[in-house]
Design an enzyme around this catalytic site. Structure first.
Site, PDB file in Angstrom:
ATOM      1  N   LYS A   1      33.714  41.993  34.231  1.00 10.98           N
ATOM      2  CA  LYS A   1      31.836  42.531  35.287  1.00 10.98           C
ATOM      3  C   LYS A   1      30.740  42.850  33.821  1.00 10.98           C
ATOM      4  CE  LYS A   1      34.719  44.718  37.910  1.00 10.98           C
ATOM      5  NZ  LYS A   1      35.630  45.840  38.676  1.00 10.98           N
TER       6      LYS A   1
ATOM      7  N   LEU B   1      38.662  31.084  48.357  1.00 11.07           N
ATOM      8  CA  LEU B   1      36.732  31.331  49.111  1.00 11.07           C
ATOM      9  C   LEU B   1      36.257  30.670  48.232  1.00 11.07           C
ATOM     10  CD1 LEU B   1      37.424  35.498  50.127  1.00 11.07           C
ATOM     11  CD2 LEU B   1      37.457  33.002  51.545  1.00 11.07           C
TER      12      LEU B   1
ATOM     13  N   LYS C   1      48.286  31.779  43.030  1.00 11.03           N
ATOM     14  CA  LYS C   1      48.079  33.390  42.260  1.00 11.03           C
ATOM     15  C   LYS C   1      49.587  34.165  41.765  1.00 11.03           C
ATOM     16  CE  LYS C   1      45.134  36.011  43.267  1.00 11.03           C
ATOM     17  NZ  LYS C   1      43.578  36.684  44.307  1.00 11.03           N
TER      18      LYS C   1
ATOM     19  N   ASN D   1      42.937  48.730  41.839  1.00  9.48           N
ATOM     20  CA  ASN D   1      43.058  49.087  39.930  1.00  9.48           C
ATOM     21  C   ASN D   1      43.331  50.629  40.350  1.00  9.48           C
ATOM     22  OD1 ASN D   1      42.669  46.899  39.000  1.00  9.48           O
ATOM     23  ND2 ASN D   1      40.165  47.240  39.693  1.00  9.48           N
TER      24      ASN D   1
ATOM     25  N   ARG E   1      43.783  53.221  38.603  1.00 10.72           N
ATOM     26  CA  ARG E   1      43.218  53.907  37.540  1.00 10.72           C
ATOM     27  C   ARG E   1      41.293  54.314  38.284  1.00 10.72           C
ATOM     28  NH1 ARG E   1      39.788  50.091  35.476  1.00 10.72           N
ATOM     29  NH2 ARG E   1      40.940  47.903  35.896  1.00 10.72           N
TER      30      ARG E   1
ATOM     31  N   GLU F   1      46.575  32.113  48.669  1.00 12.69           N
ATOM     32  CA  GLU F   1      45.913  32.170  49.961  1.00 12.69           C
ATOM     33  C   GLU F   1      44.603  31.153  49.501  1.00 12.69           C
ATOM     34  OE1 GLU F   1      45.459  36.014  48.555  1.00 12.69           O
ATOM     35  OE2 GLU F   1      43.434  35.206  47.086  1.00 12.69           O
TER      36      GLU F   1
HETATM   37  P1  ADP Z   1      43.215  39.670  38.107  1.00  8.50           P
HETATM   38  O1  ADP Z   1      44.208  40.914  39.001  1.00  8.50           O
HETATM   39  O2  ADP Z   1      43.642  39.056  37.132  1.00  8.50           O
HETATM   40  O3  ADP Z   1      42.223  39.901  38.250  1.00  8.50           O
HETATM   41  P2  ADP Z   1      41.891  39.322  40.992  1.00  8.50           P
HETATM   42  O4  ADP Z   1      43.372  38.991  42.204  1.00  8.50           O
HETATM   43  O5  ADP Z   1      42.112  39.738  40.953  1.00  8.50           O
HETATM   44  O6  ADP Z   1      43.475  39.226  39.295  1.00  8.50           O
HETATM   45  O7  ADP Z   1      41.423  37.673  40.884  1.00  8.50           O
HETATM   46  C1  ADP Z   1      40.737  37.811  39.802  1.00  8.50           C
HETATM   47  C2  ADP Z   1      38.810  36.847  40.371  1.00  8.50           C
HETATM   48  O8  ADP Z   1      39.509  36.086  40.395  1.00  8.50           O
HETATM   49  C3  ADP Z   1      38.143  37.130  41.526  1.00  8.50           C
HETATM   50  O9  ADP Z   1      37.304  38.279  40.862  1.00  8.50           O
HETATM   51  C4  ADP Z   1      37.896  36.112  41.553  1.00  8.50           C
HETATM   52  O10 ADP Z   1      36.860  35.795  40.690  1.00  8.50           O
HETATM   53  C5  ADP Z   1      38.800  35.322  41.972  1.00  8.50           C
HETATM   54  N1  ADP Z   1      39.298  34.996  43.122  1.00  8.50           N
HETATM   55  C6  ADP Z   1      41.359  35.469  42.633  1.00  8.50           C
HETATM   56  N2  ADP Z   1      41.345  35.268  44.497  1.00  8.50           N
HETATM   57  C7  ADP Z   1      40.300  34.932  44.856  1.00  8.50           C
HETATM   58  C8  ADP Z   1      40.335  33.587  46.045  1.00  8.50           C
HETATM   59  N3  ADP Z   1      41.374  33.864  47.278  1.00  8.50           N
HETATM   60  N4  ADP Z   1      39.035  32.830  46.606  1.00  8.50           N
HETATM   61  C9  ADP Z   1      38.541  33.091  45.692  1.00  8.50           C
HETATM   62  N5  ADP Z   1      38.860  33.491  43.982  1.00  8.50           N
HETATM   63  C10 ADP Z   1      39.827  34.106  43.838  1.00  8.50           C
END
Ligand code: ADP
Length: 465
Positions: A253, A219, A174, A305, A307, A216
């Site tokens: 969502k 999941l 990421k 988040n 906000r 990481e």
């Molecule tokens: P963003 O800031 O782009 O929304 P997030 O870190 O919140 O990034 O991740 C967005 C989505 O990516 C999560 O809602 C999930 O669906 C997927 N995701 C992120 N990290 C993981 C992980 N470690 N394992 C599985 N899915 C992940």
């Protein structure tokens, strides 16, 4: 124009400001406007040329058109908003969600101009906007995180392979600066690791201005569960229940609910209290949301988040806490008037995001709304800026209304939502109302606890019919 001085607040805070510029549009601009009015605060709404004729703007004391339709020239245009702030003498700025709500630079510019930014400090926004810094802060506060280091990936690919092997495949690479579901790559085996790292690094460099990556555990079947927090400037902080937002399409969502079912209260309380602790450690103020993946009974922090969120009404319905009012009171310098013991969530709430889009292929459907029929009766709330005669512009998000229900149990909330969706009608543009009606009839949704992939699988099966 109405004189609001007679309606001044019953709580008489030390009045740090008496007017709020709402740096947003649509339903959230109206939501903030309503909270301001109840506190006797004057409101200034900005708008783009595409929105200038919209009815919802009439609820503000002052409106000011700040630029052309394109978001870059209006709702994302810091200089234009700051100028509007100066011209109108606004004492505070509420950024809503999206647009500039998570811009540390904007928060700083507002405060430098002598007004109050209704949100956390620029430092807190910056820390939480950097996913590696955020993960580090969370680990320090004891918030459970996804397995993997709280530091940037080294350049050396042999080192990266070692880290990935320690975590165990599948892993996810990421971007530290990523957002909106971009800048992520799932890696299922060692053979695909180096390519994934190189491609994601290049993408991160171009899209987010920093090539920093982290890695990481991926999941495979988590739920999306989030925790709402509310903090003042005096060390007061509470968490206000959980929401489940697993019903997503392309990371967007669609349906949210609270509480998140099937989570033991002691586990929820443990994680909620860690979130509050994290807020204290980073000096967080205002409202915020800790987003988690929840799998096999465990919470894994993914991001915060900084906000107000689209789905905040779900929490308001179950807790009775008016989050926007609280945001304003905190910004006015008041200590929270609730403690953790006062936060009690009752019943169940569900929110459906009503978008102006095709209910089957999801293409946006802008244009003139010719008729609106809203549901009513017990336990129904609708947050919308839309009325008959409103023209949905092409330039922005397609959200036109949020339909929220509250009932004593989840089962009753589902029945109520089905009833409300049957009553609701919007003419002139396509909406996803029909999609929501079908989701509410999905036996897996009715059972609850579906993972973040369920809706996509369900949509694929529906498309194949
Ligand atoms: P963003 O800031 O782009 O929304 P997030 O870190 O919140 O990034 O991740 C967005 C989505 O990516 C999560 O809602 C999930 O669906 C997927 N995701 C992120 N990290 C993981 C992980 N470690 N394992 C599985 N899915 C992940």
């Amino acid at each position: 124009m109405m004189d609001l001085s007679a309606a001044k607040t019953e709580t008489s805070p030390p009045q740090a400001f008496d007017s709020v510029l709402i740096a947003n549009r649509g339903e959230i601009a109206l939501r903030v406007q309503r909270a301001c009015r109840e506190l006797g605060l004057k409101t200034i709404m900005i708008c783009s040329e595409a929105d200038r004729d919209a009815d919802y703007l009439r609820s503000a004391d002052t409106t000011i058109c700040i630029g052309p339709a394109s978001p870059g020239q209006s709702y994302l245009n810091k200089a234009a908003i700051l100028l509007a702030m100066r011209l109108t003498g606004a004492g505070a700025v509420h950024p809503g969600y999206g647009f500039l709500s998570e811009s540390a630079a904007f928060s700083e510019a507002v405060e430098e101009a002598g007004a109050v930014f209704i949100g956390p400090s620029a430092d807190a926004i910056r820390t939480m906007g950097d996913k590696i810094a955020a993960k580090k802060a969370m680990m320090e506060a004891g918030v459970p995180c996804v397995p993997g280091p709280d530091s940037a990936l080294p350049e050396d690919l042999a080192e990266v392979r070692k880290i990935a092997a320690e975590i165990g495949y599948p892993v996810i690479v990421k971007a530290a600066g990523g957002g909106g579901g971009r800048g992520m790559r799932v890696v299922r085996d060692e053979a695909s690791l180096s390519d994934a790292v190189l491609v994601t690094r290049e993408e991160a460099r171009r899209a987010f201005g920093t090539p920093e990556l982290y890695i990481e555990k991926f999941l495979q079947h988590p739920r999306h569960v989030e925790i709402q927090v509310l903090c003042d400037n005096h060390g007061g902080a509470v968490w206000v229940g959980l929401r489940d937002c697993s019903m997503q399409r392309r990371h967007q969502k669609i349906v949210e609910e609270g509480p998140a079912i099937g989570i033991p209260p002691d586990v929820a309380a443990f994680v909620g209290n860690r979130c509050v602790e994290a807020c204290r450690q980073i000096g967080y103020r205002g409202v915020g949301t800790f987003e988690f993946l929840y799998e096999d009974g465990e919470f894994y922090f993914i991001e915060m988040n900084t906000r107000l969120q689209v789905e905040h009404p779900v929490t308001e319905m179950t807790s009775g806490v008016d989050l926007v009012r609280q945001q304003l009171l905190v910004a006015l310098g008041q200590p929270l008037d609730i403690t953790q013991a006062d936060v009690v969530c009752n019943g169940h709430s569900i929110e459906c995001r009503i978008n102006a889009e095709d209910p089957y292929n999801f293409t946006p459907s802008p244009g003139l709304i010719t008729g609106v029929q809203l549901p009513g009766g017990p336990g129904i709330r609708i947050d919308t800026h839309v009325t008959a005669g409103y023209r949905v512009p092409t330039h922005y998000d397609s959200l036109i209304a949020k339909l929220i229900v509250h009932a004593p149990t989840r089962e009753q909330a589902i029945i109520r939502m089905r009833r409300a969706l049957a009553e609701m009608q919007i003419d002139g543009v396509s909406t996803n109302l029909q999609l929501h009606r079908e989701i509410l009839d999905d036996p897996a949704f009715a059972e609850g606890g579906t993972d973040i992939h369920h809706l996509e699988h369900w949509l694929a099966a529906r498309g194949a019919k």
